[in-house]
Design a protein around this motif. Sequence first.
Motif, short mmCIF file in Angstrom:
data_model
loop_
_atom_site.label_atom_id
_atom_site.label_comp_id
_atom_site.label_asym_id
_atom_site.label_seq_id
_atom_site.Cartn_x
_atom_site.Cartn_y
_atom_site.Cartn_z
N ASP A 157 -43.96 -112.19 67.94
CA ASP A 157 -43.86 -113.33 69.00
C ASP A 157 -44.72 -114.52 68.58
N PRO A 158 -44.42 -115.75 69.04
CA PRO A 158 -45.26 -116.95 68.78
C PRO A 158 -46.77 -116.51 68.88
N SER A 159 -47.18 -116.01 70.03
CA SER A 159 -48.60 -115.33 70.20
C SER A 159 -49.27 -114.88 69.23
N LYS A 160 -48.40 -113.63 68.87
CA LYS A 160 -48.77 -112.70 67.64
C LYS A 160 -48.88 -113.59 66.41
N GLN A 161 -47.88 -114.20 66.22
CA GLN A 161 -47.80 -114.93 64.88
C GLN A 161 -49.17 -115.83 64.86
N SER A 162 -49.80 -116.44 65.92
CA SER A 162 -50.78 -117.19 65.90
C SER A 162 -52.14 -116.40 65.46
N THR A 163 -52.24 -115.29 66.41
CA THR A 163 -53.21 -114.33 66.09
C THR A 163 -53.23 -113.71 64.63
N HIS A 164 -52.01 -113.56 63.96
CA HIS A 164 -51.91 -113.20 62.69
C HIS A 164 -52.35 -114.11 61.55
N ARG A 165 -52.20 -115.67 61.89
CA ARG A 165 -52.60 -116.41 60.98
C ARG A 165 -54.08 -116.68 61.23
N ALA A 166 -54.71 -116.45 62.48
CA ALA A 166 -56.12 -116.63 62.46
C ALA A 166 -56.63 -115.44 61.75
N LEU A 167 -56.24 -114.15 61.85
CA LEU A 167 -56.88 -112.96 61.25
C LEU A 167 -56.75 -113.03 59.60
N LEU A 223 -59.34 -115.45 58.46
CA LEU A 223 -60.58 -114.86 58.50
C LEU A 223 -60.83 -113.88 57.38
N GLY A 224 -59.66 -112.98 57.02
CA GLY A 224 -59.72 -111.83 56.12
C GLY A 224 -59.80 -112.70 54.84
N GLU A 225 -58.98 -113.71 54.33
CA GLU A 225 -59.08 -114.22 53.25
C GLU A 225 -60.55 -114.86 52.83
N THR A 226 -61.12 -115.36 53.86
CA THR A 226 -62.52 -115.92 53.97
C THR A 226 -63.45 -114.89 53.64
N LEU A 227 -63.55 -113.56 54.30
CA LEU A 227 -64.36 -112.60 53.96
C LEU A 227 -64.13 -111.94 52.74
N ALA A 228 -62.90 -112.00 52.20
CA ALA A 228 -62.76 -111.49 50.80
C ALA A 228 -63.24 -112.35 49.92
N ALA A 229 -63.15 -113.42 50.05
CA ALA A 229 -63.56 -114.57 49.08
C ALA A 229 -65.31 -114.47 48.71
N LEU A 260 -63.70 -102.13 55.08
CA LEU A 260 -63.11 -103.03 56.15
C LEU A 260 -62.80 -104.39 55.92
N LEU A 261 -63.93 -104.96 55.34
CA LEU A 261 -63.63 -106.35 54.77
C LEU A 261 -62.69 -106.52 53.66
N ASP A 278 -55.99 -107.86 53.72
CA ASP A 278 -54.78 -107.56 53.42
C ASP A 278 -53.92 -107.79 54.54
N ILE A 279 -54.59 -108.24 55.77
CA ILE A 279 -53.74 -108.54 56.94
C ILE A 279 -52.59 -109.66 56.69
N ARG A 280 -53.11 -110.64 55.63
CA ARG A 280 -51.87 -111.56 55.25
C ARG A 280 -50.77 -111.00 54.76
#
Length: 75
Positions: A25-35, A38-44, A9-10, A15-17
């Motif tokens: 839409d802008p709201s989903k893009q913002s959520t995508h960037r945040a996730l 987070l995913g990049e941080t957890l992978a590191a 899962l981590l 891979d979300i990036r």
Amino acid sequence: QDVPRAIKLLNLSADIRHLDDSEFDPSKQSTHRALSVLGETLAALVKPFINPDFSLSQEITRLVKFAHTACALRE
């Protein structure tokens, strides 16, 4: 209690990036960037402990990346 699933899962969260966000839409893009961050941080954090092919230098680089990203997100 299922460690392999938790690690998977981590890893998948990183891979979300790679998702194409051009149709979001802008709201989903913002959520995508945040996730993505987070995913990049957890992978590191996780990859140095699960990838036996990493050199010591690669492990330290990933852990330093995690530390810097975590500090930046804290603010």
